[in-house]
Design a protein around this motif. Structure first.
Motif, PDB file in Angstrom:
ATOM      1  N   UNK A   1      29.252  35.301  48.892  1.00 12.28           N
ATOM      2  CA  UNK A   1      28.261  34.770  48.327  1.00 12.28           C
ATOM      3  C   UNK A   1      27.899  33.464  49.170  1.00 12.28           C
TER       4      UNK A   1
ATOM      5  N   UNK B   1      35.790  41.956  54.127  1.00 18.03           N
ATOM      6  CA  UNK B   1      36.253  41.160  53.151  1.00 18.03           C
ATOM      7  C   UNK B   1      37.514  40.756  54.118  1.00 18.03           C
TER       8      UNK B   1
ATOM      9  N   UNK C   1      24.826  41.974  53.727  1.00 18.29           N
ATOM     10  CA  UNK C   1      25.989  42.447  53.822  1.00 18.29           C
ATOM     11  C   UNK C   1      25.285  43.112  54.526  1.00 18.29           C
ATOM     12  N   UNK C   2      26.248  43.079  56.064  1.00 13.48           N
ATOM     13  CA  UNK C   2      25.797  43.885  56.384  1.00 13.48           C
ATOM     14  C   UNK C   2      27.083  45.208  56.160  1.00 13.48           C
ATOM     15  N   UNK C   3      26.170  46.088  55.690  1.00 14.86           N
ATOM     16  CA  UNK C   3      26.857  47.470  55.608  1.00 14.86           C
ATOM     17  C   UNK C   3      26.682  48.827  56.110  1.00 14.86           C
TER      18      UNK C   3
ATOM     19  N   UNK D   1      31.078  52.922  51.642  1.00 13.51           N
ATOM     20  CA  UNK D   1      30.860  51.725  50.591  1.00 13.51           C
ATOM     21  C   UNK D   1      31.179  52.664  49.335  1.00 13.51           C
TER      22      UNK D   1
ATOM     23  N   UNK E   1      27.585  32.777  39.264  1.00 13.47           N
ATOM     24  CA  UNK E   1      27.916  33.709  40.283  1.00 13.47           C
ATOM     25  C   UNK E   1      29.527  33.045  40.745  1.00 13.47           C
ATOM     26  N   UNK E   2      30.184  32.848  40.129  1.00 15.64           N
ATOM     27  CA  UNK E   2      31.047  32.696  40.786  1.00 15.64           C
ATOM     28  C   UNK E   2      31.938  31.638  41.064  1.00 15.64           C
TER      29      UNK E   2
ATOM     30  N   UNK F   1      41.015  43.909  37.852  1.00 20.32           N
ATOM     31  CA  UNK F   1      40.943  43.049  39.511  1.00 20.32           C
ATOM     32  C   UNK F   1      40.315  44.309  40.828  1.00 20.32           C
TER      33      UNK F   1
ATOM     34  N   UNK G   1      37.849  44.521  44.764  1.00 21.82           N
ATOM     35  CA  UNK G   1      36.789  43.917  45.040  1.00 21.82           C
ATOM     36  C   UNK G   1      34.819  44.256  45.382  1.00 21.82           C
ATOM     37  N   UNK G   2      34.556  43.844  44.882  1.00 22.09           N
ATOM     38  CA  UNK G   2      33.440  44.988  45.240  1.00 22.09           C
ATOM     39  C   UNK G   2      31.732  43.568  44.964  1.00 22.09           C
ATOM     40  N   UNK G   3      31.280  44.118  45.771  1.00 25.48           N
ATOM     41  CA  UNK G   3      30.004  42.527  46.198  1.00 25.48           C
ATOM     42  C   UNK G   3      29.069  42.213  45.070  1.00 25.48           C
TER      43      UNK G   3
ATOM     44  N   UNK H   1      30.861  42.342  41.911  1.00 22.82           N
ATOM     45  CA  UNK H   1      31.675  41.193  41.085  1.00 22.82           C
ATOM     46  C   UNK H   1      32.182  39.968  41.723  1.00 22.82           C
ATOM     47  N   UNK H   2      31.026  38.810  41.114  1.00 20.65           N
ATOM     48  CA  UNK H   2      31.766  37.923  42.219  1.00 20.65           C
ATOM     49  C   UNK H   2      32.704  37.352  41.569  1.00 20.65           C
ATOM     50  N   UNK H   3      33.291  37.521  40.989  1.00 18.94           N
ATOM     51  CA  UNK H   3      34.824  36.479  41.250  1.00 18.94           C
ATOM     52  C   UNK H   3      36.567  37.074  42.218  1.00 18.94           C
ATOM     53  N   UNK H   4      35.434  38.511  42.135  1.00 23.14           N
ATOM     54  CA  UNK H   4      36.675  39.389  41.980  1.00 23.14           C
ATOM     55  C   UNK H   4      37.364  39.897  41.308  1.00 23.14           C
ATOM     56  N   UNK H   5      36.991  39.332  40.103  1.00 23.94           N
ATOM     57  CA  UNK H   5      37.530  40.331  39.485  1.00 23.94           C
ATOM     58  C   UNK H   5      37.011  39.764  37.512  1.00 23.94           C
TER      59      UNK H   5
END
Lengths: 542, 548
Positions: A375, A389, B9-11, B16, B107-108, B145, B147-149, B151-155
């Motif tokens: 973000x 990441x 986000x290039x994925x 995924x 938005x974290x 906890x 990681x995933x896009x 999930x803005x805070x990472x948890x």
């Protein structure tokens, strides 16, 4: 863990050596200082804020003049110090608007024209806020941290963003992704950390006061290293909203000043409940300087009956003898002021360091998850999600941050949680109880703020354990959530230059008022020492 | 900020984590549980069983199935309809433009902190009590906890070892068409947590965008005990949860919008075996009927594998229900337990409930579906009627108000379930959107029962009241619709009709007595429908037979 016999040996009272005042050759007067008659002993540090206020309101100087004189000094000293990551370009403009208000006889806030440095892990809407990390290079938050907002609302001018160890993780400010800050007393030495930029900036009078953050000593240790006053308030006293979290249950925003009064005035400004921080306290905030006694009206024994506990575990092996002498001298000074100084033992003291590093690392491993390149901040070019990441974080974080993320991730992992995180929480409870007991018996506790004075840049850079060990004096206070004040109280010999040493005073929860009052008297009566670093000694505006 | 957020986000989508993707993608099909749907559901599962089972000829599927027992538990996520999100003051409106309901907290952003919305706790206590749970007066939030896009805070802020409510149960009545019967299923726990955002994938799959509108929206997760044994029980459990949250007003329970999401855990074992079989999780269940069909499919799939000795083909995994092919397919195999590294959320103080607070919520709870059904049963309604009326909280309220105004219970039920519901279906309205008030329905029923108007006239008035509003009395007066119950007046009309139809009268008297209906119709027509039918027939019959 120490055995009981070892402790009792440690607690044996030491002879307190007589104070040997260091000869000082220059006394300087300032635009801002009270014009006291010249004496062989330098005057106690004046409040830059109160002096400024008097001068502004009596129209002796303008805020622009003051701002320009500080900026001039900043430009002169900054190439040697590197205290700032960003210097505001609107300082003079903001000062002008203060002058305009004064010329129109409008009210100005208690911080009108006060030049404030802000540690770069606090969000500022109009300036970059990087936390000293590459991963937030160029990041500009859409809001001011609550503490910064309050400072501005009261008329304070943010001079710039000060350097720090990345996200507050470090004790030297060498951990910044951008630059290494030097100690104004000896530029070959570290200013301490992680709020090294704020401490150096206040010490070199690049600004009047500064905000720092203290998770395990990050305000107090650099205050000691740089010869300034540093205050770590009680956890919950100041809103953390807008402070980039390192370890949420330990992080506190703190204050730096060149005098206790300035530190107290800054604390007045930033304290209080914030509905945006659920951990901020709803307790009433007293006026922290209203009970200060002017130095000329002090009684003979102004601290008569005050019970002071000298934590004996903080004067044992591993602590520089010079530091021990300064603390013992400070203790005897307090006795002269009427205090009853006794040694107290906190048997759990040595447990604080490992518990702290487990808890702080655990929380940081979680708090720093949000820096994922998705973000904001720097985003790596990557073919797929996991490398987005991986590469963003590998390139964005420095080695100390990575070390703590790894330690914290490990400590929270299934199968290890009970042995590390949970056990550390149990230790934390024990430490809280032992401080509570010691503070039931004593009004305040005293100790060094660090086991040594400032050391050389690079000396501990590749020895994280040695750096961690330097936090022994301060981490317990964060684990207990208590307030602590660090005051410059003496010097040790540091080769070509003498180096300042701070005394740490620890108070009961939410009793900053007492700490500041005692600290003010201590400061005003501590004759023979002047904590102005050599880098600006010839600057007669200091 | 929004443009910042939307950056690509290039994925490569194949790489995924589909699990998380599809977990969020649950709003394609929607239907409420009703008997017709349930029946098609059963048919659906039978047709798929034929597809997957080439061995069925050797031994009938039913023969295979009767040797096994399924163990089913459900995790339900209920999205709360609070005005603001769980930890910030952003509103949430389903279907808003991407990234318009966001702030630094959800938005974290660095330095942002969560603050609990007290309404979330209130909703959790309500639902906990409604599910007959015990409450933890001291609970806490934890961080989960990963990681995933989205999930803005990472948890994710959730509750781990101390949920706000635990150890409850839910009561329900199975539909009569499925044999009926009362069931009680255990509730393991209810906990509070926050929702994640959504990913939007580009048409060519070369990048994805993040919409954080939903990030931070409050959820209650309800975990059931593994008490269900077949698709119908599971679907009815989910339907009862939906009923409960709607009765409580804590959520709209809309499966289409993802406000109610069910993940099913299922294992089977030979009847008599104590040890549980291997557990499989099914996701992407977008309606009660897909819950039902997916479970029945999965039971059949596993039973066949077991009966053929291919036990090793049943592995611990997450499977997806594919609505198009009516199958479950492997989404991801579990390689050991994922480690979410839960620990107590240091940014939030613990959640403390006082006894007074809990009592005040307990006292404010509405009558819940189970209590309503038991009360309706005691009123003498059939189970079919009971289930129908209590199914929808608005219908139940309308019914309750109607009988509170003194209407006959059975008649009120019939009017509502018959003509009114038919009208609602036709016009695609809900019962609280029509002009008819329970007061007037009660009045209408009373007017018919008291003989003021006929049932036929009643029906006409009803449709006018439903569409235009007004009062029964006003309508009767305005249209002069009062029933003719004066025997002399009816006798006159009968006489006239007999006189006007001499041919038919002759035929009747010649033995063609079926013509009685014809005469009745003529008289009714002459009275403009107002003649009291009972009286009319009595007089008509007397007259017809008098001179024969």
């Amino acid at each position: 863990m120490l055995s009981t016999t070892a402790q009792s040996q440690l607690c044996r009272l030491r002879p307190i050596p007589a104070l040997k005042p260091r000869p000082l050759t220059t006394t300087s007067s300032s635009l801002l200082t009270d014009q006291s008659p010249p004496s062989t002993s330098p005057p106690p540090p004046p409040s830059q804020i109160l002096t400024l206020r008097r001068s502004l309101l009596s129209r002796q100087v303008t805020a622009v003049q003051i701002a320009e004189s500080y900026l001039a000094r900043l430009r002169l000293t900054e190439p040697h110090l590197n205290s700032f990551l960003h210097v505001s370009d609107s300082v003079v403009r903001e000062a002008q608007s203060i002058d305009d208000r004064i010329s129109r006889d409008e009210d100005v806030g208690p911080l009108a024209g006060v030049l404030v440095g802000v540690k770069d892990n606090m969000c500022t809407a109009d300036m970059p806020s990087t936390g000293g990390s590459r991963i937030l290079e160029g990041y500009r938050p859409p809001f001011d941290a609550t503490a910064v907002r309050k400072v501005r609302e009261l008329g304070g001018i943010v001079v710039g963003k000060t350097n720090l160890d990345e996200f507050g993780m470090g004790s030297t400010t060498e951990g910044s992704a951008y630059k290494v800050t030097a100690n104004p007393w000896d530029v070959s030495r570290v200013p301490g950390g992680s709020s090294g930029g704020s401490a150096a900036a206040v010490s070199a009078r690049q600004c009047m006061v500064a905000l720092g953050s203290d998770t395990g000593g990050s305000v107090r240790q650099p205050a000691s290293f740089c010869g300034v006053v540093g205050l770590k308030p009680t956890y919950g006293r100041v809103s953390r909203y807008g402070l980039m979290a390192y370890a949420s249950s330990l992080d506190v925003i703190g204050c730096f000043g060149s005098s206790v009064a300035d530190t107290a005035i800054l604390l007045n400004a930033i304290s209080g409940h914030d509905r945006r921080d659920a951990t901020s306290s709803k307790r009433e905030v007293p006026d922290f300087i209203s009970h200060f006694t002017a130095s000329n009206t002090l009684e003979d024994k102004p601290l008569e009956g005050m019970r002071v506990g000298l934590i004996c575990e903080t004067l044992g092996s591993g602590v520089d003898s010079g530091v021990v002498s300064v603390i013992n001298a400070a203790a005897s000074h307090m006795e002269e002021l009427g205090c009853i100084v006794k040694e107290v033992s906190l048997p759990s003291f040595s447990l604080g360091l490992p518990a702290y590093y487990i808890l702080a690392s655990s929380e940081s491993s979680s708090n720093l998850s949000r820096y994922d390149g998705v973000r904001y901040g720097s985003q790596a070019v990557a073919d797929e999600l996991s490398s987005l990441y991986g590469v963003s974080r590998a390139e964005g974080f420095g080695s100390e941050v990575k070390r703590r993320i790894l330690m914290g991730t490990y400590a929270l992992s299934a199968g290890y949680y009970d042995a590390y995180y949970k056990r550390a929480q149990q230790v934390r409870t024990i430490i809280q109880k032992s401080f509570k007991a010691a503070l039931d018996e004593n009004d305040i506790l005293i100790s060094p703020a660090a086991p040594s004075a400032a050391y050389k840049i690079g000396e501990k850079k590749n020895d994280p354990l040695a750096m961690y060990a330097g936090d022994i004096m301060t981490v317990n206070v964060n684990l207990a959530g208590l307030p602590a004040l660090v005051l410059p109280s003496g010097f040790v010999d540091g080769g070509p230059f003498s180096l300042p040493v701070g005394l740490q005073m620890i108070g009961a929860a939410f009793d900053e008022e007492k700490l500041l009052k005692v600290g003010h008297i201590f400061e005003q009566t501590l004759r023979g020492r002047r904590f102005v670093p050599p880098i600006i000694e010839d600057d007669n505006t200091c | 900020m929004a443009s910042l957020l939307c950056r690509g986000i290039l994925t490569y989508p194949p790489l995924l984590n589909y699990a998380a993707l599809l977990r969020r993608k649950s709003h394609v099909f929607y239907c409420t549980m009703s008997t017709t749907e349930a029946q098609t559901a059963t048919q659906g599962s039978q047709s798929t069983q034929i597809k997957i089972s080439p061995h069925r000829k050797k031994k009938g599927l039913d023969d295979v199935l009767k040797d096994y027992e399924a163990i089913i538990g459900i995790e339900t996520h209920v999205q709360l309809s609070t005005l603001t999100k769980a930890f910030c003051s952003c509103p949430y409106n389903y279907g808003s433009q991407p990234n318009t309901n966001i702030c630094p907290v959800c938005m974290g952003l660095p330095g942002a902190l969560p603050v609990v919305n007290s309404k979330v706790i209130e909703c959790a206590v309500k639902l906990g009590l409604a599910l007959n749970c015990k409450l933890n007066l001291k609970s806490k939030f934890d961080r989960k906890q990963y990681f995933y896009p989205d999930l803005p805070k990472g948890y994710q802020i959730s509750q781990f070892d101390v949920p706000i409510a635990y150890g409850g149960h839910i009561d329900l009545d199975l539909p009569v068409e499925f044999g009926g019967g009362h069931r009680r299923f255990g509730i393991t726990r209810v906990h509070m947590e926050e929702d994640a955002g959504k990913l939007l994938h580009s048409g060519n799959g070369s990048y994805s965008q993040v919409d954080l509108n939903r990030a931070g929206v409050p959820l209650l997760e309800i975990v059931s005990e593994p008490d269900m044994r077949n698709g119908i029980e599971a679907a009815e459990y989910a339907a009862e949860v939906q009923r409960l949250v709607r009765y409580l007003g804590v959520s709209n329970g809309n499966m289409q919008e993802g406000s109610l999401r069910c993940d099913v855990n299922i294992s089977i074992r030979p009847i008599g075996q104590v040890k549980f079989g291997t557990k499989v999780e099914i996701k992407n269940l977008n309606s009660f009927s897909s819950v039902n069909r997916a479970i029945d499919f999965e039971i059949a799939r596993q039973a066949l594998l077991l009966s053929e000795g291919q036990d090793d083909q049943i592995v611990q995994e997450t499977r997806l229900w594919e609505e198009g092919s009516q199958k479950t397919v492997t989404m991801r195999k579990k390689e050991g337990l994922s480690d979410y590294r839960y620990f107590p959320e240091p940014d939030l103080p613990g959640v403390t409930l006082t006894k007074e607070y809990v009592d005040s919520i307990r006292n404010s709870l509405p009558e819940l579906p189970e209590m309503k059904r038991r009360r309706y049963e005691e009123l003498g309604l059939s189970m079919q009627d009971v289930l129908f009326l209590a199914n929808d909280v608005n219908v139940a309220e309308f019914f309750d108000e109607t009988i509170a105004k003194g209407a006959d219970v059975k008649l009120a039920a019939n009017w509502i379930m018959g003509d009114i519901v038919a009208y609602l279906k036709n016009e695609k309205l809900s019962i609280d959107e029509i002009k008819l008030t329970p007061q007037e329905l009660a009045e209408l029923i009373a007017s018919i029962k008291g003989g003021t108007i006929s049932g036929k006239i009643g029906k006409e008035i009803l449709f006018e009241l439903v569409a235009k509003g007004g009062t029964v009395k006003g309508m009767i007066e305005e249209k002069d619709l009062v029933q003719i119950a004066d025997p002399a007046e009816i006798e006159k009309m009968v006489d006239k009709v007999l006189l006007d139809n001499p041919k038919q009268l002759e035929q009747y008297r010649g033995g063609k007595t079926k013509l009685q209906g014809y005469f009745a119709g003529q008289v009714m027509k002459a009275s403009k429908g107002k003649a009291n039918p009972g009286l009319l027939n009595k007089i008509l019959l007397k007259k017809l037979n008098a001179k024969s």
